[in-house]
Write a protein that holds these residues in place. Structure first.
Motif, PDB file in Angstrom:
ATOM      1  N   GLU A   1      20.998  -5.193  13.246  1.00 27.87           N
ATOM      2  CA  GLU A   1      19.774  -4.451  13.491  1.00 27.87           C
ATOM      3  C   GLU A   1      19.481  -3.591  12.259  1.00 27.87           C
TER       4      GLU A   1
ATOM      5  N   VAL B   1      18.782 -14.906  14.330  1.00 30.58           N
ATOM      6  CA  VAL B   1      17.563 -15.269  13.624  1.00 30.58           C
ATOM      7  C   VAL B   1      17.692 -16.724  13.208  1.00 30.58           C
TER       8      VAL B   1
ATOM      9  N   ILE C   1      21.965  -9.751  15.810  1.00 30.49           N
ATOM     10  CA  ILE C   1      20.682 -10.272  16.263  1.00 30.49           C
ATOM     11  C   ILE C   1      20.571 -11.682  15.693  1.00 30.49           C
TER      12      ILE C   1
ATOM     13  N   LEU D   1      14.600 -14.440  16.996  1.00 31.94           N
ATOM     14  CA  LEU D   1      13.457 -14.628  16.094  1.00 31.94           C
ATOM     15  C   LEU D   1      13.550 -15.931  15.325  1.00 31.94           C
TER      16      LEU D   1
ATOM     17  N   LEU E   1      13.789  -8.409  18.669  1.00 27.17           N
ATOM     18  CA  LEU E   1      13.582  -9.617  17.870  1.00 27.17           C
ATOM     19  C   LEU E   1      14.747 -10.599  17.953  1.00 27.17           C
ATOM     20  N   ASP E   2      15.693 -10.354  18.859  1.00 29.20           N
ATOM     21  CA  ASP E   2      16.814 -11.280  19.021  1.00 29.20           C
ATOM     22  C   ASP E   2      16.268 -12.665  19.363  1.00 29.20           C
TER      23      ASP E   2
ATOM     24  N   LEU F   1      14.377  -9.477   6.667  1.00 28.94           N
ATOM     25  CA  LEU F   1      14.502 -10.935   6.531  1.00 28.94           C
ATOM     26  C   LEU F   1      14.799 -11.373   5.107  1.00 28.94           C
TER      27      LEU F   1
ATOM     28  N   LEU G   1      14.823  -6.113  11.500  1.00 28.26           N
ATOM     29  CA  LEU G   1      15.273  -6.606  12.798  1.00 28.26           C
ATOM     30  C   LEU G   1      15.508  -5.472  13.790  1.00 28.26           C
TER      31      LEU G   1
END
Length: 166
Positions: free
Chosen positions: A71, A55, A53, A147, A144-145, A75, A140
């Motif tokens: 995933e 970020v 993902i 983000l 939220l990919d 954070l 995540l």
């Protein structure tokens, strides 16, 4: 795409100290991809990891740091693993506000609502905004990919234990 019919084979993960691994179960591949989430999971071109993902962290200086993570990671762990300036004084137990981040409004509603403990700690955060969250509480998901989160200019190192009666 993660293949499901994988036989035992040696695997070399580039960008992961050239470590060799052998696994026979597809779920083991997923765990390895989770462990080395920020690397490109392409063992000798045979498998790819679709669990990444994207970020973007915006540092206090305004620099953008793009990271691929797994995933389920939060954070705080991602930032600390990539030497970003996020303290996490309580170790990610939602007992301080030093992992305060400001979430891009486009993604804020995709994150589950903060619980009472997180809201209590956010009240102590410096520079609180409408889209503030604690990095240790944002896990995540595929939704939220992409983000984007900003690190606030300062943090306040107050912990829940600072308010306990002694």
């Amino acid at each position: 795409m993660l293949y499901t019919n994988v036989r035992v084979m040696p695997v070399i993960f580039k960008n992961c100290c050239e470590t060799s691994w052998s696994y026979s179960r597809p779920e083991a591949w997923r765990r390895v991809c989770h462990i080395v989430a920020s690397t490109v999971c392409r063992p000798e071109g045979l498998l790819t990891c679709d669990l990444r993902i994207h970020v973007t962290f915006i540092t206090r200086e305004g620099d953008q740091v793009h990271i691929d993570a797994a995933e389920g990671d939060n954070l705080l762990d991602i930032a600390q693993a990539h030497d970003l300036d996020m303290e996490g004084a309580c170790g990610g137990s939602c007992a301080c506000s030093t992992c305060h981040v400001i979430v891009d409004p486009e993604f804020y509603d995709l994150i589950p609502e903060p619980d009472d403990d997180e809201n209590d700690m956010l009240d102590l955060a410096f520079g609180l905004t409408e889209t503030s969250r604690l990095g240790c509480q944002v896990k995540l998901t595929k939704e939220l990919d992409g983000l984007r989160v900003a690190l606030p200019q300062m943090t306040r190192n107050l912990q829940a234990k600072d308010f306990e009666k002694r």
